[in-house]
Design a protein around this motif. Structure first.
Motif, short mmCIF file in Angstrom:
data_model
loop_
_atom_site.label_atom_id
_atom_site.label_comp_id
_atom_site.label_asym_id
_atom_site.label_seq_id
_atom_site.Cartn_x
_atom_site.Cartn_y
_atom_site.Cartn_z
N SER A 127 0.82 -1.22 0.00
CA SER A 127 0.00 0.00 0.00
C SER A 127 0.85 1.27 0.00
N ASN A 128 2.13 1.16 0.36
CA ASN A 128 3.01 2.34 0.41
C ASN A 128 3.64 2.67 -0.94
N LEU A 129 3.46 1.79 -1.93
CA LEU A 129 4.09 1.99 -3.24
C LEU A 129 3.20 2.81 -4.16
N THR A 130 3.82 3.52 -5.10
CA THR A 130 3.06 4.22 -6.14
C THR A 130 2.45 3.18 -7.08
N VAL A 131 1.49 3.62 -7.89
CA VAL A 131 0.87 2.71 -8.87
C VAL A 131 1.93 2.14 -9.80
N GLY A 132 2.89 2.99 -10.20
CA GLY A 132 3.96 2.54 -11.09
C GLY A 132 4.79 1.43 -10.47
N LYS A 133 5.16 1.58 -9.20
CA LYS A 133 5.95 0.55 -8.50
C LYS A 133 5.12 -0.73 -8.34
N GLN A 134 3.82 -0.58 -8.05
CA GLN A 134 2.95 -1.76 -7.94
C GLN A 134 2.91 -2.53 -9.27
N GLN A 135 2.89 -1.76 -10.37
CA GLN A 135 2.91 -2.38 -11.70
C GLN A 135 4.19 -3.19 -11.89
N MET A 136 5.34 -2.63 -11.42
CA MET A 136 6.62 -3.35 -11.52
C MET A 136 6.57 -4.65 -10.71
N CYS A 137 5.88 -4.61 -9.57
CA CYS A 137 5.75 -5.82 -8.75
C CYS A 137 4.92 -6.88 -9.47
N GLU A 138 3.89 -6.43 -10.19
CA GLU A 138 3.08 -7.37 -11.00
C GLU A 138 3.96 -8.04 -12.05
N ILE A 139 4.85 -7.26 -12.65
CA ILE A 139 5.74 -7.81 -13.68
C ILE A 139 6.70 -8.82 -13.04
N ALA A 140 7.25 -8.45 -11.86
CA ALA A 140 8.15 -9.37 -11.15
C ALA A 140 7.43 -10.68 -10.82
N LYS A 141 6.17 -10.56 -10.41
CA LYS A 141 5.35 -11.74 -10.10
C LYS A 141 5.21 -12.63 -11.34
N ALA A 142 4.98 -11.98 -12.49
CA ALA A 142 4.86 -12.74 -13.75
C ALA A 142 6.16 -13.49 -14.07
N ILE A 143 7.29 -12.79 -13.89
CA ILE A 143 8.59 -13.41 -14.17
C ILE A 143 8.85 -14.58 -13.21
N SER A 144 8.35 -14.45 -11.98
CA SER A 144 8.58 -15.51 -10.98
C SER A 144 7.91 -16.83 -11.38
N HIS A 145 6.94 -16.76 -12.29
CA HIS A 145 6.29 -17.98 -12.79
C HIS A 145 7.11 -18.60 -13.93
N GLU A 146 8.33 -18.06 -14.15
CA GLU A 146 9.17 -18.48 -15.28
C GLU A 146 8.40 -18.33 -16.58
N ALA A 147 7.85 -17.16 -16.77
CA ALA A 147 7.02 -16.88 -17.93
C ALA A 147 7.81 -16.94 -19.23
N LYS A 148 7.15 -17.45 -20.25
CA LYS A 148 7.71 -17.46 -21.60
C LYS A 148 6.93 -16.50 -22.50
N VAL A 149 5.66 -16.28 -22.15
CA VAL A 149 4.82 -15.28 -22.83
C VAL A 149 4.16 -14.42 -21.75
N ILE A 150 4.33 -13.10 -21.85
CA ILE A 150 3.69 -12.18 -20.89
C ILE A 150 2.73 -11.29 -21.66
N ILE A 151 1.49 -11.20 -21.16
CA ILE A 151 0.46 -10.35 -21.75
C ILE A 151 0.33 -9.10 -20.89
#
Length: 498
Positions: free
Chosen positions: A140-164
């Motif tokens: 809750s302390n992060l900006t929307v932009g930083k939260q978006q980066m966390c979403e991307i990190a979460k996607a990468i943590s799934h060992e993603a090969k295709v990201i939408i």
């Protein structure tokens, strides 16, 4: 670009009364950013929901890494390496960054959750993405932009090969968009396949390699980005030419009466001594950078936030507006930039939403006169050209542009003479934007007065008769459209007053 990693062939999907996908084709190569574009309701989200297992296709095939696949839920798609980063962030504010990234698949030490290990793994992800975020920080302390980066990190943590990426930049600042693009370019170098859904034409030209366009649930075609123009893409999206010429002179007579006068309005840090006038039949544009105080000014005028000083006059009479109910009583309607939070009730029907602000006119004894409500709602569906199967349709099922029309209908049924449009076309495709623009011009011609807050410079220059510019809570300039240019407005928007 490398080999094809994902192919969707002849995908067909129908819902009751709607043929959502009509034999659609789409492919993604390794190491490419492939834009998926189309008007709201074109079928982009439905296609991605079929891919990620949210919907089951009626026919067609999906080939991923050389094998035909069919996912039955998003978990199966994630486990295979296909991950979606949603426009509406799905993070939990009361948990830490690391806890959000690994939620549902926490590291454990015995029966206890191993927070230390999760923090370490989150740090590795951020290092890989060149992002500076503390894994132990509360989300809750992060900006929307930083939260978006966390979403991307979460996607990468799934060992993603295709990201939408679904409208990833809708709520980001220019600086945050640059950071996002750096990450996407880095992922492209790592040979991931990236699907990029956006309405922002300028972004498409900057970040993508190819563009696939959908229209009315069907596949229109695929273009190589560097070989096509913005007009080529728009033409494919809407099947017609849309002109975006700026307005060159005001349509408002010099002697048009002043319907709203604001003098030295103050409301917290973001609204300081703001003064302006709005004339009958005028579209008054409010421009400025993110955080300039434009929305805060509108909310203070509408009584949604308390003002700490200043005066408001309606048709020459000083009025006290301490709540939205007061504002509505004086004929002011407010279309919030966050329509889903403040503009509509998505689980109610088109008719219920349309009459919400004037409900007392539809009450018969103890009950709502449904016949009268449906008739007036249908009249506005027709006059605003709202695309809906009927007035009993839930608003959640409409596209963004049509949801916006329902909000407009709500204030027109209330017969508001002053309309505040806050980011009226945010998240709306180019075709629906054009319809909203025509509607706003029609309302102004009919004598309605409009304050339009917009972060899009082309929108400000296309629609405004006059422009008020703000920076850091203060009005820094006012200019007639005949003298306006992007350079002049931007100069005012970055001008410090001190």
């Amino acid at each position: 670009m490398g080999d094809t990693i994902l192919t969707m062939n002849e995908i067909d999907k129908s819902f009751p009364g709607v043929h959502a996908l009509d034999h659609v084709n789409f492919e993604v190569k390794k190491g490419e950013v492939h834009a998926l574009m189309g008007e709201n309701g074109a079928g982009k989200s439905t296609l991605m929901k079929v891919l990620t297992g949210i919907y089951t296709k009626d026919s067609g095939s999906i080939v991923f890494e050389g094998k035909e696949v069919e996912f039955h839920n998003t978990r199966e798609a994630q486990d295979a390496g296909i991950v979606i980063v949603h426009q509406e962030l799905n993070m939990l504010g009361h948990l830490t960054v690391a806890q959000n990234i690994f939620i549902g698949r926490e590291f454990k030490k015995g029966i206890r959750i191993d927070d230390k290990k999760m923090n370490e793994e989150a740090s590795k992800l951020f290092q890989k993405l060149h992002i500076d975020i503390d894994p132990t920080e509360m989300m809750s302390n992060l900006t929307v932009g930083k939260q978006q980066m966390c979403e991307i990190a979460k996607a990468i943590s799934h060992e993603a090969k295709v990201i939408i990426f679904d409208e990833p930049s809708a709520a980001l600042t220019e600086t945050e968009i640059e950071e996002l693009f750096k990450i996407i370019r880095d992922l492209r170098k790592q040979q991931l396949g990236i699907v990029y859904i956006s309405h922002r034409m300028d972004e498409i030209k900057v970040i993508t390699d190819r563009v696939t366009v959908m229209r009315d649930g069907g596949y229109v075609g695929t273009l190589i980005t560097k070989e096509c123009t913005k007009d080529d893409i728009i033409n494919m999206m809407v099947g017609r030419v849309i002109y975006e010429d700026p307005k060159t002179e005001s349509a408002v007579p010099k002697d048009a009466p002043v319907v709203l006068k604001v003098e030295k309005l103050n409301a917290g840090r973001m609204v300081q001594d703001v003064s302006f006038e709005l004339r009958k039949g005028e579209v008054l544009g409010f421009s400025g950078l993110m955080g300039a105080g434009r929305t805060e000014t509108a909310r203070a005028i509408f009584g949604a936030d308390p003002k700490t000083g200043g005066d408001i006059y309606i048709n020459g009479q000083k009025v006290e507006i301490n709540s939205p109910q007061d504002a509505v009583k004086y004929g002011i309607g407010y279309l919030s930039e966050d329509r889903k939070r403040f503009g509509i009730v998505v689980q109610k029907s088109v008719a219920e939403n349309s009459t919400m602000a004037a409900l007392e006119n539809f009450v018969k004894g103890l009950f709502i006169d449904k016949k009268k409500e449906n008739k007036i709602a249908q009249d506005y569906v027709e006059s605003l050209a709202t695309k809906t199967p009927g007035v009993d349709q839930l608003v959640v099922n409409l596209s963004g542009g049509n949801q916006q029309k329902v909000v407009i209908a709500k204030w027109l049924i209330r017969n508001c003479d002053i309309l505040i449009f806050d980011e009226p076309t945010r998240g709306i495709d180019v075709g629906a934007k054009n319809e909203i623009y025509k509607l706003m011009n029609r309302l102004a011609e009919e004598g309605k007065s409009i304050i339009m807050i917009s972060s899009e410079m082309t929108e400000i220059l296309r629609m405004s008769d006059r422009i008020v510019v703000m920076c850091e809570g203060r009005k820094t300039g006012e200019i007639d459209i005949s003298e306006a240019s992007q350079e002049i407005i931007m100069n005012m928007a970055t001008r410090e007053i001190g």
